[in-house]
Design a protein around this motif. Structure first.
Motif, PDB file in Angstrom:
ATOM      1  N   THR A 109       3.253   4.097   7.363  1.00  0.00           N
ATOM      2  CA  THR A 109       1.677   3.883   7.290  1.00  0.00           C
ATOM      3  C   THR A 109       1.058   4.772   6.097  1.00  0.00           C
ATOM      4  O   THR A 109       1.519   6.000   5.937  1.00  0.00           O
ATOM      5  CB  THR A 109       1.041   4.271   8.507  1.00  0.00           C
ATOM      6  OG1 THR A 109       1.450   3.420   9.444  1.00  0.00           O
ATOM      7  CG2 THR A 109      -0.492   4.002   8.414  1.00  0.00           C
ATOM      8  N   TRP A 110       0.305   3.915   5.209  1.00  0.00           N
ATOM      9  CA  TRP A 110      -0.134   4.774   4.093  1.00  0.00           C
ATOM     10  C   TRP A 110      -1.304   5.278   4.508  1.00  0.00           C
ATOM     11  O   TRP A 110      -2.080   4.792   5.133  1.00  0.00           O
ATOM     12  CB  TRP A 110      -0.369   4.040   2.723  1.00  0.00           C
ATOM     13  CG  TRP A 110       1.080   3.619   1.979  1.00  0.00           C
ATOM     14  CD1 TRP A 110       1.563   4.263   0.944  1.00  0.00           C
ATOM     15  CD2 TRP A 110       2.228   2.648   2.594  1.00  0.00           C
ATOM     16  NE1 TRP A 110       2.909   3.759   0.770  1.00  0.00           N
ATOM     17  CE2 TRP A 110       3.027   2.690   1.633  1.00  0.00           C
ATOM     18  CE3 TRP A 110       2.130   1.550   3.608  1.00  0.00           C
ATOM     19  CZ2 TRP A 110       4.055   1.783   1.566  1.00  0.00           C
ATOM     20  CZ3 TRP A 110       3.040   1.009   3.641  1.00  0.00           C
ATOM     21  CH2 TRP A 110       4.332   0.750   2.715  1.00  0.00           C
ATOM     22  N   ILE A 111      -1.589   6.538   3.845  1.00  0.00           N
ATOM     23  CA  ILE A 111      -2.868   7.476   4.032  1.00  0.00           C
ATOM     24  C   ILE A 111      -3.746   7.199   2.901  1.00  0.00           C
ATOM     25  O   ILE A 111      -2.839   7.414   1.791  1.00  0.00           O
ATOM     26  CB  ILE A 111      -2.998   8.752   4.465  1.00  0.00           C
ATOM     27  CG1 ILE A 111      -1.890   9.105   5.458  1.00  0.00           C
ATOM     28  CG2 ILE A 111      -4.345   9.255   4.274  1.00  0.00           C
ATOM     29  CD1 ILE A 111      -2.728   8.660   6.843  1.00  0.00           C
ATOM     30  N   ILE A 112      -4.766   6.358   2.778  1.00  0.00           N
ATOM     31  CA  ILE A 112      -5.432   6.382   1.524  1.00  0.00           C
ATOM     32  C   ILE A 112      -6.624   6.975   1.462  1.00  0.00           C
ATOM     33  O   ILE A 112      -7.585   7.285   2.473  1.00  0.00           O
ATOM     34  CB  ILE A 112      -5.989   4.886   1.726  1.00  0.00           C
ATOM     35  CG1 ILE A 112      -4.644   3.893   1.993  1.00  0.00           C
ATOM     36  CG2 ILE A 112      -6.774   4.475   0.205  1.00  0.00           C
ATOM     37  CD1 ILE A 112      -5.220   2.312   2.235  1.00  0.00           C
ATOM     38  N   MET A 113      -6.645   7.769   0.136  1.00  0.00           N
ATOM     39  CA  MET A 113      -8.168   8.596   0.223  1.00  0.00           C
ATOM     40  C   MET A 113      -8.467   8.682  -1.368  1.00  0.00           C
ATOM     41  O   MET A 113      -7.856   8.058  -2.412  1.00  0.00           O
ATOM     42  CB  MET A 113      -7.609  10.205   0.317  1.00  0.00           C
ATOM     43  CG  MET A 113      -7.310  10.321   1.759  1.00  0.00           C
ATOM     44  SD  MET A 113      -6.494  12.119   2.194  1.00  0.00           S
ATOM     45  CE  MET A 113      -7.960  13.199   1.482  1.00  0.00           C
ATOM     46  N   LEU A 134      -8.825   5.144  -5.942  1.00  0.00           N
ATOM     47  CA  LEU A 134      -8.034   5.711  -4.532  1.00  0.00           C
ATOM     48  C   LEU A 134      -6.758   5.980  -4.844  1.00  0.00           C
ATOM     49  O   LEU A 134      -5.969   5.444  -5.740  1.00  0.00           O
ATOM     50  CB  LEU A 134      -8.081   4.513  -3.477  1.00  0.00           C
ATOM     51  CG  LEU A 134      -9.349   4.182  -2.875  1.00  0.00           C
ATOM     52  CD1 LEU A 134      -9.240   2.769  -2.212  1.00  0.00           C
ATOM     53  CD2 LEU A 134     -10.029   5.286  -1.938  1.00  0.00           C
ATOM     54  N   GLY A 135      -5.933   6.783  -4.022  1.00  0.00           N
ATOM     55  CA  GLY A 135      -4.710   7.145  -3.969  1.00  0.00           C
ATOM     56  C   GLY A 135      -4.112   7.054  -2.541  1.00  0.00           C
ATOM     57  O   GLY A 135      -4.861   7.116  -1.602  1.00  0.00           O
ATOM     58  N   GLN A 136      -2.815   6.742  -2.568  1.00  0.00           N
ATOM     59  CA  GLN A 136      -2.268   6.478  -1.169  1.00  0.00           C
ATOM     60  C   GLN A 136      -0.684   7.256  -1.134  1.00  0.00           C
ATOM     61  O   GLN A 136      -0.101   7.625  -2.011  1.00  0.00           O
ATOM     62  CB  GLN A 136      -1.905   5.201  -0.884  1.00  0.00           C
ATOM     63  CG  GLN A 136      -1.087   4.298  -1.662  1.00  0.00           C
ATOM     64  CD  GLN A 136      -1.125   2.858  -1.718  1.00  0.00           C
ATOM     65  OE1 GLN A 136      -1.683   2.393  -0.681  1.00  0.00           O
ATOM     66  NE2 GLN A 136      -0.140   2.169  -2.457  1.00  0.00           N
TER      67      GLN A 136
END
Lengths: 344, 344
Positions: free
Chosen positions: A286-290, A97-99
């Motif tokens: 807030t981090w978006i995680i994908m 994952l990346g954030q």
């Protein structure tokens, strides 16, 4: 006669079908899903409505909480997750994952004391921690009075209000208290659901805001927007460089700009107690995680389009909701991160 | 449609015209249908048992990690520290029991009065409207009681009731610092409005409709002859109630009380609003606490980690146990009562 009518209806049917097929291939509207933090829910829903108007693509976001968002993205049941606490490097690596940060907001202490107006009471991080530890018990305690000469504070007991549910707001708040108070760091530490040494719990930002508005002699902490909406008395805080600050968009932006993002791998950095002279000490993102290698390439592309659009053009809508746009340098860094780390 | 003395299914009655059917065939079919009917009833009853066992089993299975990790300590420890991964259920268990006990202590006498008033004292025209009003109260969703409790009752508690209790029964002091109260630790602390005591009172308000409507129904079943004989012998209203009505309806009254108790033990939303949601154990009823249901409602969404989630599910199992034990005690009490009656 009868025959000709049926053939005519058939013809009409055929044309309708053909047109429908054409339309379907023309629009190609995708629908992507995300889940997680309730901190970003207001701005994400505003963005997704605007994004839908512009591109026809739908972004469905469920605000089930950061913990739920992380669980769902790990299970790959959503296209993106959103969390108020960054994932650790080993977790990111293990799941591929990346954030990256999405938007910045501020957390403010709020008080309800007779005669104290919004922005009037001054607190240092250290005193705030002592109050939350239960060591400072009354409003006229010398440690508070010393910071507020000329403000008449009652001799009543302080009622501490904190979150009863696990929350990113608590995570950032306790992260700040841990940085400024040794006692807090060793006794409580920071977490989405810390073991509170004192006080009562409210469910959600609105729960804490409602309680502080309702009861006298209370202190709580909420996202800035909730303090504004509920006309609550937020406090001033002394930041890392010793300046007294009122909360507000500029102070939150200063914190985001002066935080050391450059040396934070995968943006793993908590912005509290940022060093800038005008930086609000409890600022959060807030981090978006994908997934770095998308499980569903088409959806992932739409998601990137969505976040690219929101970082570049959606920030004015964020401002309307009392969030703060990411500083341009940070946006550039995020876009570089997308190019280098994500395969699309 | 014909009415047959035996429980035959509608289909078979319709299929065989009456009069043509021979007695032998009919009775064979009836026996078969009867057996079928009995089995269907048994399956219905079994469904309840299966649901019960399934729910208990599922919560036990879900909580196995927490129960396995902490063993008996799970029931005896007061520590609930998400960060340290230490979970003990004693504080929520005590909160659940104490709030339910307060609710019963308040609700039973009041319900008794309501039922007595409606069956014997009130003028005829008043009985039906008040009876209906009570049944309507029983149908109000618990979230509304929670909001009422929080916005209306909590301020009343913190401004009037709690200060009085603390000053007269607790550790209240006058301006000179001299104790004015009896120093009872259960009534000591700060008047913050929310807490165990408030939760107990709100629960009492919620269960009064249940208990009083059951009581009213059963009081109506007491034969008028009995009551009038007692009145004729010179009994007062109280004597009739205590010596005639109550012994006649005792089992049903206790059943009604335990119906209310069951609701009080498991009530979630209303309690979450007013109990204060704090995992500290305090001797004072004025202080915030938490109940099993409130803890689950607050923390389940954002449970951090498997052990936390497992501990919450184990709490659900504990609620099962608590309810079961309380109901078992109720049954034993009833049996004891019946024995004493027999011995007379």
């Amino acid at each position: 006669m009868l025959k000709s009518i049926t053939s005519k209806t058939n013809k009409i049917r055929m044309t309708t079908l053909a047109i429908a097929a054409l339309l379907a291939t023309g629009a190609q509207a995708a629908s992507i899903t995300g889940a997680g933090s309730s901190f970003v829910y207001p701005v994400l829903s505003k963005w997704s409505a605007a994004f839908h108007d512009k591109t026809g693509n739908e972004v469905n976001y469920q605000s089930i909480g950061s913990g739920g968002g992380i669980a769902q993205i790990k299970a790959a049941t959503v296209d993106f997750g959103a969390s108020d606490a960054p994932l650790k490097a080993e977790d990111l690596k293990h799941f591929g994952l990346g954030q990256f940060p999405s938007v910045v907001g501020g957390i403010v202490p709020i008080v309800h004391v007779a005669g104290v107006k919004p922005g009037q009471l001054r607190l240092t991080g250290n005193v705030l921690a002592e109050i939350y530890l239960g060591n400072i018990k009354t409003w006229n305690d010398p440690q508070i009075a010393q910071l507020n000469p000329g403000l008449a504070l009652p001799a009543t007991q302080i009622t501490v209000v904190h979150r009863a549910d696990g929350s990113g707001t608590s995570f950032n708040f306790t992260s700040y208290l841990s940085k400024v108070n040794k006692n807090w760091q060793s006794k409580v530490g920071f977490s989405t659901s810390p073991s509170w040494p004192a006080g009562i719990g409210g469910k959600g930002n609105d729960g804490v805001a409602a309680f502080v508005r309702q009861a006298n002699n209370t202190i709580g902490y909420v996202e800035y927007a909730y303090a504004l909406q509920n006309h609550l008395s937020y406090t001033q805080l002394q930041n890392a460089s010793g300046n007294w600050l009122q909360p507000g968009a500029d102070a939150f932006a200063a914190a985001a700009a002066t935080a050391d993002w450059k040396s934070a791998k995968d943006f793993n950095l908590i912005m509290t107690n940022a060093p800038g002279p005008q930086a609000w000490p409890i600022t959060a993102t807030t981090w978006i995680i994908m997934y770095k290698k998308p499980k569903n390439a088409a959806n992932s592309k739409v998601a990137f389009d969505f976040f690219k659009w929101s970082l570049e053009q959606g920030q004015s809508q964020a401002e309307q909701l009392a969030y703060v746009p990411l500083p341009p340098a940070l946006v550039a860094q995020i876009e570089a991160y997308w190019k280098s780390d994500f395969k699309n | 449609m014909t009415i047959s003395p035996e429980p035959t299914s509608a289909a078979s009655t319709a299929a065989s015209p009456i009069g043509v059917r021979s007695v032998d065939v009919g009775s064979g079919r009836d026996a078969r249908n009867d057996a079928l009917f009995r089995r269907a009833m048994f399956a219905c009853a079994l469904l309840v048992l299966l649901a019960l066992a399934g729910a208990a089993g599922a919560t036990l299975w879900g909580g196995r990690q927490a129960l396995g990790t902490f063993g008996w300590h799970f029931f005896t420890s007061t520590t609930w520290d998400v960060n340290a991964g230490q979970f003990g259920a004693l504080v929520p268990i005590i909160g659940t029991l104490v709030t339910a006990l307060i609710a019963i202590l308040v609700a039973v006498p009041v319900s008794f009065g309501i039922a007595m008033f409606l069956t014997d004292v009130a003028p005829q025209w008043m009985r039906a409207p008040i009876g209906t009003a009570i049944e309507l109260l029983a149908g109000i969703p618990s979230i509304i009681y929670g909001m009422w409790g929080f916005f209306v009752f909590v301020p009343i508690m913190s401004t009037y009731i709690q200060p009085w209790l603390i000053a007269h029964l607790g550790d209240g002091t006058d301006d000179a610092g001299k104790a004015t109260g009896l120093g009872l630790s259960v009534f000591s602390g700060a008047p913050i409005g929310v807490g165990i005591f408030t939760a107990g009172i709100v629960l009492a308000v919620m269960i009064i409709p249940f208990i009083s409507s059951v009581m009213r129904e059963v009081f109506l079943t007491v034969p008028t002859r009995l009551k009038e004989s007692a009145y004729a012998l010179g009994s007062t209203r109280w004597e009739v109630l205590w010596d005639i009505v109550l012994p006649y309806t005792r089992t049903a009254v206790i059943g009604g009380v335990f119906l209310g108790l069951g609701r009080a033990l498991g009530e979630t939303m209303a309690v979450t609003f007013v109990i204060g949601n704090s995992h500290d154990l305090s001797a004072s009823l004025m202080m915030p606490g938490t109940s099993i249901a409130a803890t689950i409602a607050n923390e389940f969404n954002e449970a951090s980690g498997d052990l936390h989630r497992s501990a919450l599910i184990a709490l659900a199992f504990v609620l099962f146990l608590v309810t079961f034990v309380v109901l078992a005690i109720a049954k034993l009490m009833l049996r004891q009562l019946a024995k004493r009656e027999g011995g007379k």
